[in-house]
Design an enzyme around this catalytic site. Structure first.
Site, PDB file in Angstrom:
ATOM      1  N   ASP A 266      -6.855   1.333   1.211  1.00 27.04           N
ATOM      2  CA  ASP A 266      -5.526   0.702   1.205  1.00 27.04           C
ATOM      3  C   ASP A 266      -5.147  -0.518   0.397  1.00 27.04           C
ATOM      4  OD1 ASP A 266      -5.036   2.796   3.203  1.00 27.04           O
ATOM      5  OD2 ASP A 266      -5.099   1.441   4.963  1.00 27.04           O
TER       6      ASP A 266
ATOM      7  N   ASP B 168       0.412   3.791  -3.161  1.00 29.74           N
ATOM      8  CA  ASP B 168       0.109   5.296  -3.088  1.00 29.74           C
ATOM      9  C   ASP B 168       0.962   6.268  -3.843  1.00 29.74           C
ATOM     10  OD1 ASP B 168      -1.118   7.259  -1.407  1.00 29.74           O
ATOM     11  OD2 ASP B 168       0.996   7.757  -0.868  1.00 29.74           O
TER      12      ASP B 168
ATOM     13  N   GLU C 120      -4.659   0.352  -3.295  1.00 31.87           N
ATOM     14  CA  GLU C 120      -3.407   0.891  -3.292  1.00 31.87           C
ATOM     15  C   GLU C 120      -2.188   0.003  -3.446  1.00 31.87           C
ATOM     16  OE1 GLU C 120      -3.630   5.609  -1.897  1.00 31.87           O
ATOM     17  OE2 GLU C 120      -3.009   4.001  -0.442  1.00 31.87           O
TER      18      GLU C 120
ATOM     19  N   GLU D 218       0.854  -1.363   0.026  1.00 27.08           N
ATOM     20  CA  GLU D 218       0.099  -0.079  -0.030  1.00 27.08           C
ATOM     21  C   GLU D 218       1.024   1.244   0.099  1.00 27.08           C
ATOM     22  OE1 GLU D 218      -1.489   3.451   1.883  1.00 27.08           O
ATOM     23  OE2 GLU D 218      -0.669   2.067   3.169  1.00 27.08           O
TER      24      GLU D 218
END
Length: 227
Positions: free
Chosen positions: A113, A44, A116, A40
């Site tokens: 989350d 991101d 990502e 994650e």
């Protein structure tokens, strides 16, 4: 081909080479020690880069500040969770029993989350060009929906306070409830003793944003605020 591999093939547009990496991207801390958190973190950053590049191309005359507003609105946990729901990510989450019972499969925090993390896993496997194509396909027309860059409620409220000779908005966490993986925050924002509003969110930022939007709406009605 397993059910997971078949689903991922449909999502990614190609057969996944390392199924274990994607299993980890779908794994919550309530299920195993090896979780989605590192992926994650990577996803991101990949999402931010891809989205920034995309907006740079779509809006060639907009200044940095406007592009930043668009970017911030498109990479929020709520938007990532919305994309994840559209892909049926929740059906493939690896959660512990308590987390399932507590509703983690529909939590914006968890779904955002994991979305990502899946981007991070795909980036590691297929590279930036493929990750770019994936993000653009999954986010669809979202970057084009607003002719004008959206004004973030917190920024708009701060501008209103300055224009009306008020103190800067003050945000206070009034309550935190729910389990660790699916918390609910209640935040109160004020711009003086008489003007305040409260709202809930899955994290502090989301609750602050919702509270700012609620107070802006109230000020618009009661004080004839121009929009």
């Amino acid at each position: 081909m397993s059910d997971l591999a078949g689903w991922l093939t449909g999502v990614l547009g190609q057969v996944p080479r390392d199924l274990g990496e994607y299993e980890r991207a779908l794994t919550h801390g309530s299920h195993a020690i090896a979780t989605y958190e590192r992926l994650e973190f990577l996803g991101d950053r990949v999402l931010g880069l891809v989205m920034a590049e995309w907006l740079f191309e779509l809006y060639p005359t907009e200044p940095e500040g406007q592009l930043s507003k668009r970017l911030n609105a498109l990479v929020t946990g709520a938007v990532c969770a919305d994309v994840a729901r559209g892909l049926a990510v929740r059906d493939h989450l690896r959660l512990g029993k308590q987390a399932r019972d507590d509703g983690a499969s529909d939590s914006d925090n968890v779904l955002g989350d994991v979305m990502e993390a899946l981007i991070g896993a795909f980036y590691r496997e297929a590279g930036l060009d493929a990750a770019r194509d994936l993000v653009r396909r999954l986010w669809g027309d979202r970057p084009r929906r607003d002719a004008r860059a959206p004004q973030h409620p917190k920024s708009a409220l701060q501008e209103w306070a300055a224009a009306n000779q008020r103190r800067p908005p003050e945000y206070t966490v009034a309550d935190r409830s729910g389990p660790h993986h699916a918390p609910r925050f209640t935040v109160t924002v004020s711009v003086g003793r008489a003007d305040e509003a409260s709202a809930e969110g899955a994290n502090k930022h989301e609750a602050e944003t919702a509270a700012a939007a609620a107070l802006l709406a109230r000020l618009t009605v009661s004080k004839g605020m121009k929009t």
